[in-house]
Write a protein that holds these residues in place. Structure first.
Motif, mmCIF file in Angstrom:
data_model
loop_
_atom_site.group_PDB
_atom_site.id
_atom_site.type_symbol
_atom_site.label_atom_id
_atom_site.label_comp_id
_atom_site.label_asym_id
_atom_site.label_seq_id
_atom_site.Cartn_x
_atom_site.Cartn_y
_atom_site.Cartn_z
ATOM 1 N N ALA A 42 0.596 -1.085 -0.245
ATOM 2 C CA ALA A 42 0.082 0.051 0.014
ATOM 3 C C ALA A 42 0.869 1.080 0.118
ATOM 4 O O ALA A 42 0.504 2.065 -0.675
ATOM 5 C CB ALA A 42 -1.422 -0.307 0.924
ATOM 6 N N ASP A 43 1.853 1.700 0.633
ATOM 7 C CA ASP A 43 2.833 2.174 0.871
ATOM 8 C C ASP A 43 3.443 2.597 -0.867
ATOM 9 O O ASP A 43 3.967 3.579 -0.909
ATOM 10 C CB ASP A 43 4.013 2.299 2.149
ATOM 11 C CG ASP A 43 2.963 2.739 3.081
ATOM 12 O OD1 ASP A 43 1.865 2.715 3.274
ATOM 13 O OD2 ASP A 43 3.711 2.248 4.519
ATOM 14 N N ASN A 44 4.023 1.571 -1.049
ATOM 15 C CA ASN A 44 4.734 1.722 -2.294
ATOM 16 C C ASN A 44 4.171 2.103 -3.079
ATOM 17 O O ASN A 44 3.839 3.082 -4.637
ATOM 18 C CB ASN A 44 5.542 0.209 -2.882
ATOM 19 C CG ASN A 44 6.863 0.033 -1.569
ATOM 20 O OD1 ASN A 44 7.564 1.232 -1.048
ATOM 21 N ND2 ASN A 44 7.067 -1.171 -1.594
ATOM 22 N N GLN A 45 2.654 1.542 -2.851
ATOM 23 C CA GLN A 45 1.936 2.238 -4.448
ATOM 24 C C GLN A 45 1.298 3.814 -4.688
ATOM 25 O O GLN A 45 1.062 3.723 -5.124
ATOM 26 C CB GLN A 45 0.545 1.278 -4.187
ATOM 27 C CG GLN A 45 -0.592 1.779 -5.581
ATOM 28 C CD GLN A 45 -2.424 0.577 -5.197
ATOM 29 O OE1 GLN A 45 -2.201 -0.286 -4.246
ATOM 30 N NE2 GLN A 45 -2.972 0.249 -6.379
ATOM 31 N N LYS A 46 1.535 4.214 -3.219
ATOM 32 C CA LYS A 46 1.267 5.452 -3.539
ATOM 33 C C LYS A 46 2.488 6.693 -4.069
ATOM 34 O O LYS A 46 2.361 7.844 -4.129
ATOM 35 C CB LYS A 46 0.882 5.910 -1.102
ATOM 36 C CG LYS A 46 0.077 5.532 -0.662
ATOM 37 C CD LYS A 46 -0.340 5.785 0.698
ATOM 38 C CE LYS A 46 -1.769 5.776 0.858
ATOM 39 N NZ LYS A 46 -1.616 5.659 2.443
ATOM 40 N N LYS A 47 4.118 5.897 -3.840
ATOM 41 C CA LYS A 47 4.856 6.562 -3.843
ATOM 42 C C LYS A 47 5.094 6.167 -5.272
ATOM 43 O O LYS A 47 4.959 6.820 -5.872
ATOM 44 C CB LYS A 47 6.050 5.935 -3.266
ATOM 45 C CG LYS A 47 6.015 6.354 -1.333
ATOM 46 C CD LYS A 47 6.876 6.231 -0.765
ATOM 47 C CE LYS A 47 7.386 6.836 0.313
ATOM 48 N NZ LYS A 47 7.919 6.021 1.493
ATOM 49 N N ILE A 48 5.167 5.130 -5.727
ATOM 50 C CA ILE A 48 5.057 4.861 -7.331
ATOM 51 C C ILE A 48 4.501 4.463 -7.644
ATOM 52 O O ILE A 48 4.690 5.289 -9.470
ATOM 53 C CB ILE A 48 5.878 2.687 -6.943
ATOM 54 C CG1 ILE A 48 7.057 2.962 -6.257
ATOM 55 C CG2 ILE A 48 5.965 2.612 -8.478
ATOM 56 C CD1 ILE A 48 7.024 0.917 -6.286
ATOM 57 N N GLY A 49 3.311 4.986 -7.392
ATOM 58 C CA GLY A 49 1.674 5.131 -8.296
ATOM 59 C C GLY A 49 2.139 7.328 -9.358
ATOM 60 O O GLY A 49 2.274 7.137 -10.850
ATOM 61 N N PRO A 50 2.433 7.581 -8.627
ATOM 62 C CA PRO A 50 2.980 9.131 -9.769
ATOM 63 C C PRO A 50 4.300 9.170 -10.626
ATOM 64 O O PRO A 50 4.288 9.228 -11.567
ATOM 65 C CB PRO A 50 3.023 10.064 -8.384
ATOM 66 C CG PRO A 50 2.779 9.879 -7.292
ATOM 67 C CD PRO A 50 2.367 8.180 -7.492
ATOM 68 N N VAL A 51 4.531 7.930 -10.119
ATOM 69 C CA VAL A 51 6.007 8.216 -10.950
ATOM 70 C C VAL A 51 5.823 7.127 -12.648
ATOM 71 O O VAL A 51 6.351 7.291 -13.524
ATOM 72 C CB VAL A 51 7.449 7.745 -10.318
ATOM 73 C CG1 VAL A 51 8.592 7.015 -11.118
ATOM 74 C CG2 VAL A 51 8.198 8.397 -8.829
#
Length: 333
Positions: A260-269
């Motif tokens: 869930a945390d990585n999805q928030k950070k990796i999503g915009p990239v």
């Protein structure tokens, strides 16, 4: 008084020392080999009980008082027309002066056990013998089934049916109630006669099953003991298994949080990268043309610069080179 003389070890007689050492080692070995007997002598008492039939009782079987195992059968010996069982009891089990004993089966497979019933005033003294009047012989199912098979095989079904028919014919003029009863007896005789082979086979099979179970008692007992050990091991390991399941659950929760945390950070990239790829795809033709032109230009530039430490360059439409074609006209040439 004369002073006591002390001798060194080296001054003693070595033969006496060797003999004393061997005796000490021999006594220690005997004590070690008989440690179980010695401990049992100080922690238990020995008793005897007379039975009219052993019924499968053997050395090593348990002795119980009120359902609690308190001792072990040491030996079973034939004494004339009765059997004498010698057993030991741990200290702590009280036996009254009129204590009784009985042999019974502790399992369905026929394992025997001596059950003691404390009765009477006083205490049964160690080494005492429980007489036949206060003991009960066992009931052996295998022996009963074997006897049933033998007796049933000796019955003549045809003669039995003929006897019942003769009785019915003789009393045919009897009152209605008695005649009905005799008719039922006659039907029973016919049924027994028609099922004689099946009954005989059934009793024979039962006898074979009991013999097989008796022969496999030790193996089945070991199998049950192994099952008990497995259950005991699982019971002992229940804490470790519970902790393992809790750890696995915790790891799964942490992995879910990490995703869930990585999805928030990796999503915009990933979205920006997708936009960049879309722009490059739209300008694919222009980029290909530019790369081709740059390839030709770089090749020509390399050839020009590779001719020496100097080179000529011509730039069109640049003052004053663009006026070179006018020079001959100025001089009339």
């Amino acid at each position: 008084m004369p002073a006591l003389m002390k001798r060194n070890f080296g001054e003693m007689n070595p033969v006496k020392i060797a003999v004393a050492g061997l005796l000490v080692l021999l006594l220690a070995a005997v004590a070690a080999l008989n440690s179980g007997t010695i401990i049992q002598h100080f922690t238990s008492n020995t008793y005897q009980a007379n039975f009219s039939d052993a019924g499968g009782l053997a050395s090593g079987d348990s002795v119980e008082i009120s359902g609690v195992v308190m001792g072990t059968v040491k030996s079973v010996d034939l004494e004339g027309d009765y059997v004498r069982a010698t057993f030991t009891l741990k200290h702590g089990g009280h036996l009254g002066g009129l204590t009784g004993a009985s042999i019974s089966s502790s399992t369905l497979l026929g394992t025997k056990v001596i059950k003691l019933t404390s009765d009477g005033t006083g205490t049964l003294s160690p080494g005492a013998t429980i007489p036949l009047s206060r003991t009960t012989a066992p009931y052996d199912l295998t022996q009963v089934l074997s006897t049933l098979t033998t007796q049933a095989g000796q019955v003549n079904a045809g003669q039995l049916a003929t006897a019942f028919n003769t009785i019915a014919a003789t009393l045919k003029n009897a009152p209605p109630d008695l005649r009905s009863a005799l008719t039922g007896v006659e039907g029973l005789s016919h049924t027994i006669s028609s099922r004689d082979a099946a009954l005989t086979q059934l009793t024979q099979v039962s006898d074979q099953v009991t013999h097989v179970l008796a022969q496999r008692t030790t193996q089945i007992r070991e199998l049950m003991a192994s099952g008990n050990q497995i259950l005991a091991t699982l019971y002992q390991r229940r804490t470790e298994i519970r902790e393992l399941l809790a750890s696995v659950t915790s790891v799964a929760d942490q992995l879910n949080g990490l995703v869930a945390d990585n999805q928030k950070k990796i999503g915009p990239v990933l979205r920006d990268l997708d936009q960049a790829l879309t722009t490059l795809k739209k300008n694919d033709t222009n980029i290909t043309t530019a790369i081709d032109g740059l390839y030709r230009y770089a090749g020509s530039l390399g050839e020009t610069l590779g001719s020496g430490p100097w080179f000529y360059a011509y730039v069109s439409n640049l003052v004053p080179t663009n006026m070179v074609p006018l020079v001959p006209g100025l001089f009339g040439k």
